[in-house]
Enzyme design. Structure first.
Site, PDB file in Angstrom:
ATOM      1  CB  SER A  17      -0.951  -0.050   1.194  1.00  0.00           C
ATOM      2  OG  SER A  17      -2.003   0.863   1.052  1.00  0.00           O
TER       3      SER A  17
ATOM      4  CG  HIS B 238      -5.634  -2.723   0.907  1.00  0.00           C
ATOM      5  ND1 HIS B 238      -5.289  -2.167  -0.307  1.00  0.00           N
ATOM      6  CD2 HIS B 238      -4.930  -2.031   1.842  1.00  0.00           C
ATOM      7  CE1 HIS B 238      -4.437  -1.172  -0.122  1.00  0.00           C
ATOM      8  NE2 HIS B 238      -4.192  -1.082   1.177  1.00  0.00           N
TER       9      HIS B 238
END
Length: 253
Positions: free
Chosen positions: A94, A227
């Site tokens: 991320s 994610h």
């Protein structure tokens, strides 16, 4: 490298191999700490694994947050730029993928590039993705956290814990959402991108744009999950990293 005190604040050892081939340095996600990679690091039997501890969290909670991704990368690259007893590989998840990219760019400029960059769960550096999350009120911000996963429901309900974890998370979101690399900023090392099929923050076309940020080899692999896909499917990502490194070391022993 920087001073011993500086190095110890920033770089945390998570796993040591008996005869390491490579050193893997992990860059955490927004709001994350070096310890967020603790379980993942145990999957590497032939690598020394370290993770970066950003300022403003856990034992560094009294230190000021940095203002930009570039500022973070400057300090990290300065610390590890001469750490060359083993080949180095960077992996970021991320926001950490953006930091890893900028650190790679700086290490190349120093003449000590990593063997490869692994970028997980993030759109390409040239795609600014500002959804204004860092400006949202507390309730809306927590809804965002729940959407991404990675934080248990109980943590999201504990006000004392939230008072500790929300400030660095919001600060990191600001860094990630206001960052955008110039198309001219490229690296030459192999870039291997990994995303979760159900990740609400990055899709395959956005991830594929990473290929424009390197003049070297590029691969893209999609995993089952969201994610934080590698918290449940870490073995597959571990195998992909080990496989890519073995191929690279075979060509550049």
């Amino acid at each position: 490298m920087g001073t011993t005190d500086d190095f110890g604040r920033w770089i945390r050892k998570l796993n040591t191999a008996d005869a390491p081939k490579t050193r893997l340095i992990l860059l955490p996600h927004a709001g994350g700490s070096a310890n967020s990679y603790f379980q993942f690091a145990r999957g590497f039997a032939e690598l020394d694994v370290h993770a970066v501890q950003y300022p403003g969290r856990q034992d560094r909670r009294h230190e000021p947050f940095r203002d930009t991704i570039e500022e973070l990368a400057d300090e990290i690259a300065e610390l590890i730029g001469d750490w060359n007893d083993l080949p180095v590989v960077l992996m970021g998840n991320s926001m950490g993928a953006l930091v890893a990219f900028e650190v790679t760019h700086r290490l190349e400029a120093k003449g000590n590039p990593p063997l490869a960059l692994f970028a997980c769960g993030r759109v390409a550096p040239t795609l600014r993705k500002d959804e204004g999350t860092h400006l949202k009120g507390k309730d809306a911000f927590l809804q965002e956290m729940a959407l991404l996963g990675g934080m248990g429901h109980q943590l999201l309900q504990d006000e004392e814990i939230l008072d500790i974890i929300l400030p660095p998370m919001r600060a990191d979101y600001r860094l990630a959402e206001t960052y955008c690399a110039s198309p001219a900023t490229q690296v030459s090392v192999p870039v291997h991108v990994h995303i979760g099929r159900a990740d609400p923050k990055v899709n395959e076309p956005e991830a594929a744009e990473w290929k424009r940020s390197t003049t070297g080899e590029f691969t893209l692999e999609t995993h089952e999950g969201g994610h934080f896909f590698f918290t449940d499917n870490g073995a597959r990502l571990t195998a992909a990293i080990n496989g890519a490194l073995n191929e690279t070391l075979a060509v550049n022993p």
